[in-house]
Design an enzyme around this catalytic site. Structure first.
Site, PDB file in Angstrom:
ATOM      1  N   TRP A  99       0.825  -1.211   0.000  1.00  0.00           N
ATOM      2  CA  TRP A  99       0.000   0.000   0.000  1.00  0.00           C
ATOM      3  C   TRP A  99       0.856   1.256   0.000  1.00  0.00           C
ATOM      4  O   TRP A  99       0.494   2.268  -0.615  1.00  0.00           O
ATOM      5  CB  TRP A  99      -0.978  -0.030   1.173  1.00  0.00           C
ATOM      6  CG  TRP A  99      -1.896  -1.205   1.103  1.00  0.00           C
ATOM      7  CD1 TRP A  99      -1.940  -2.276   1.950  1.00  0.00           C
ATOM      8  CD2 TRP A  99      -2.883  -1.461   0.088  1.00  0.00           C
ATOM      9  NE1 TRP A  99      -2.894  -3.174   1.531  1.00  0.00           N
ATOM     10  CE2 TRP A  99      -3.484  -2.702   0.391  1.00  0.00           C
ATOM     11  CE3 TRP A  99      -3.307  -0.762  -1.037  1.00  0.00           C
ATOM     12  CZ2 TRP A  99      -4.495  -3.254  -0.384  1.00  0.00           C
ATOM     13  CZ3 TRP A  99      -4.320  -1.306  -1.823  1.00  0.00           C
ATOM     14  CH2 TRP A  99      -4.896  -2.547  -1.494  1.00  0.00           C
ATOM     15  N   ASP A 166      -0.544   6.736   7.071  1.00  0.00           N
ATOM     16  CA  ASP A 166      -1.625   5.791   6.796  1.00  0.00           C
ATOM     17  C   ASP A 166      -1.667   4.798   7.950  1.00  0.00           C
ATOM     18  O   ASP A 166      -0.776   3.967   8.093  1.00  0.00           O
ATOM     19  CB  ASP A 166      -1.353   5.080   5.466  1.00  0.00           C
ATOM     20  CG  ASP A 166      -2.416   4.040   5.119  1.00  0.00           C
ATOM     21  OD1 ASP A 166      -3.324   3.803   5.933  1.00  0.00           O
ATOM     22  OD2 ASP A 166      -2.316   3.455   4.019  1.00  0.00           O
ATOM     23  N   LYS A 190     -11.206  -2.233   9.836  1.00  0.00           N
ATOM     24  CA  LYS A 190     -10.313  -3.051  10.663  1.00  0.00           C
ATOM     25  C   LYS A 190     -10.583  -2.783  12.145  1.00  0.00           C
ATOM     26  O   LYS A 190     -11.326  -3.509  12.782  1.00  0.00           O
ATOM     27  CB  LYS A 190      -8.868  -2.806  10.244  1.00  0.00           C
ATOM     28  CG  LYS A 190      -8.620  -3.235   8.791  1.00  0.00           C
ATOM     29  CD  LYS A 190      -7.239  -2.905   8.309  1.00  0.00           C
ATOM     30  CE  LYS A 190      -6.985  -3.448   6.911  1.00  0.00           C
ATOM     31  NZ  LYS A 190      -7.748  -2.749   5.855  1.00  0.00           N
TER      32      LYS A 190
END
Length: 354
Positions: A99, A166, A190
């Site tokens: 990512w 992030d 999450k």
């Protein structure tokens, strides 16, 4: 039937959150309406968004210098929104996983990207600590936890450059000095709530410096002015996030959850290290407390191991399609009991096949 849910995302939610949100789908706050039906401009929803914002700031120790946004498009949209809003000429990035690499690709469309470290050639098994952030960078971007490979940043740099992070897969899992960050973003599925919403936390003073003509939906300032309802937000995901934040506080807050998460991770890594059939390839100091990746040393045994854990009502243990092997995602809501159960399965497998 007990299900042990190790899914990486969308992932396990606290049982209380599932129960309350399910009830709200039928009848929200005795209004006779479903939470799926209420107007995003009604007082009922404004109270939800105000309380969720309040809980986030209180949990993270943030003052009014910060704005909290509830946006759509996942963390992936933030890969573009961040440079659109913050990059004047160039920015620094760490390439610590899949990512992070995608974030770098998007940022290169907006200006010069200086990659301070890339773990690509070592399969992202460690994170460099000794990197230097040049003082002429518009911002520094990092990914706190790398979901696919299972690495996690344990410390963050001391710098005058705005830090953008992030935190999609480890936000609200540990106590940090959140004031060291100028922008934090995290997709919800999450540790926060149900899928479909991304939290963006911004220090307002960093905005408006690049003088770009930014399209309205991509402009953080416009979202702040509109209190995250420039368009219809994901009402249900914001509601489940509020419930999850309340659950976190009821557990004792981030300090207590951090201790629990460390304990779960330590138990599982200890078993992987001493079990003769399994291995973890991540450098010990970079091992994630959220996503534990591991592999069978003998791939010929994968079919047998898969048969066993699936029969025992374990779900989500398959490794990411780009990596293979196995991945146990042990987020806040995963009980210790599930980790202990997986460990017993691994021990029994060793007794049978070693």
């Amino acid at each position: 039937m007990k299900i042990h849910n190790f899914n990486a995302g969308p992932s396990i939610l606290p049982k209380e959150v599932v129960k309350k949100s399910a009830q709200s789908v039928i009848n929200f706050n005795d209004t006779g309406l479903s939470v799926l039906e209420i107007s995003h401009r009604s007082m009922d929803f404004l109270e939800i968004i105000e309380k969720t914002t309040f809980l986030i700031k209180r949990m993270m120790g943030l003052n009014e210098d910060y704005a909290v946004l509830f946006l759509q498009g996942g963390a992936t949209l933030q890969f573009s929104m961040i440079p659109y809003n913050l990059m004047y000429k160039k920015a620094a990035y760490l390439d610590t996983g899949f990512w992070a690499y995608n974030a770098i690709k998007e940022a290169k469309k907006f200006g010069v990207v200086k990659v301070l470290f890339s773990g690509k050639n070592i399969n992202y098994t460690s994170i460099e600590k000794d990197y230097h952030i040049p003082c002429n960078m518009d911002y520094f971007h990092c990914t706190s936890n790398n979901t696919i490979v299972g690495t996690q940043m344990k410390i963050f740099p001391k710098t005058s450059t705005p830090i953008v992070c992030d935190m999609s897969s480890d936000i609200f899992s540990r106590k940090l000095d959140f004031c060291q960050f100028s922008l934090i973003y995290a997709s919800a599925q999450k540790n926060i709530g149900s899928a479909g919403m991304t939290i963006v936390i911004i220090k307002k003073e960093i905005l408006g410096k690049n003088k770009k003509n930014i399209p309205s939906y991509m402009d953080y300032k416009i979202h702040i002015q509109n209190n995250s309802i420039l368009n219809t937000p994901n009402v249900f995901s914001i509601y489940t996030s509020m419930l999850t934040l309340e659950w976190i506080e009821n557990q004792g807050g981030l300090f207590v959850l951090e201790k629990k998460n460390q304990h779960k991770a330590k138990l599982l890594y200890n078993e992987i290290d001493k079990n003769s059939l399994f291995e973890n390839k991540i450098h010990e100091e970079n091992r994630s407390n959220m996503n534990v990746s591991f592999f069978l040393k003998n791939k010929d045994l994968e079919k047998e191991f898969n048969k066993i854990w699936k029969k025992e009502n374990i779900v989500g243990l398959d490794g990411h399609r780009y990596l293979g092997g196995y991945r146990a995602s042990i987020y806040n809501a995963l009980p210790l009991e599930s980790v202990q159960f997986l460990i017993e399965i691994m021990k029994e497998f060793e007794r049978k096949f070693s």
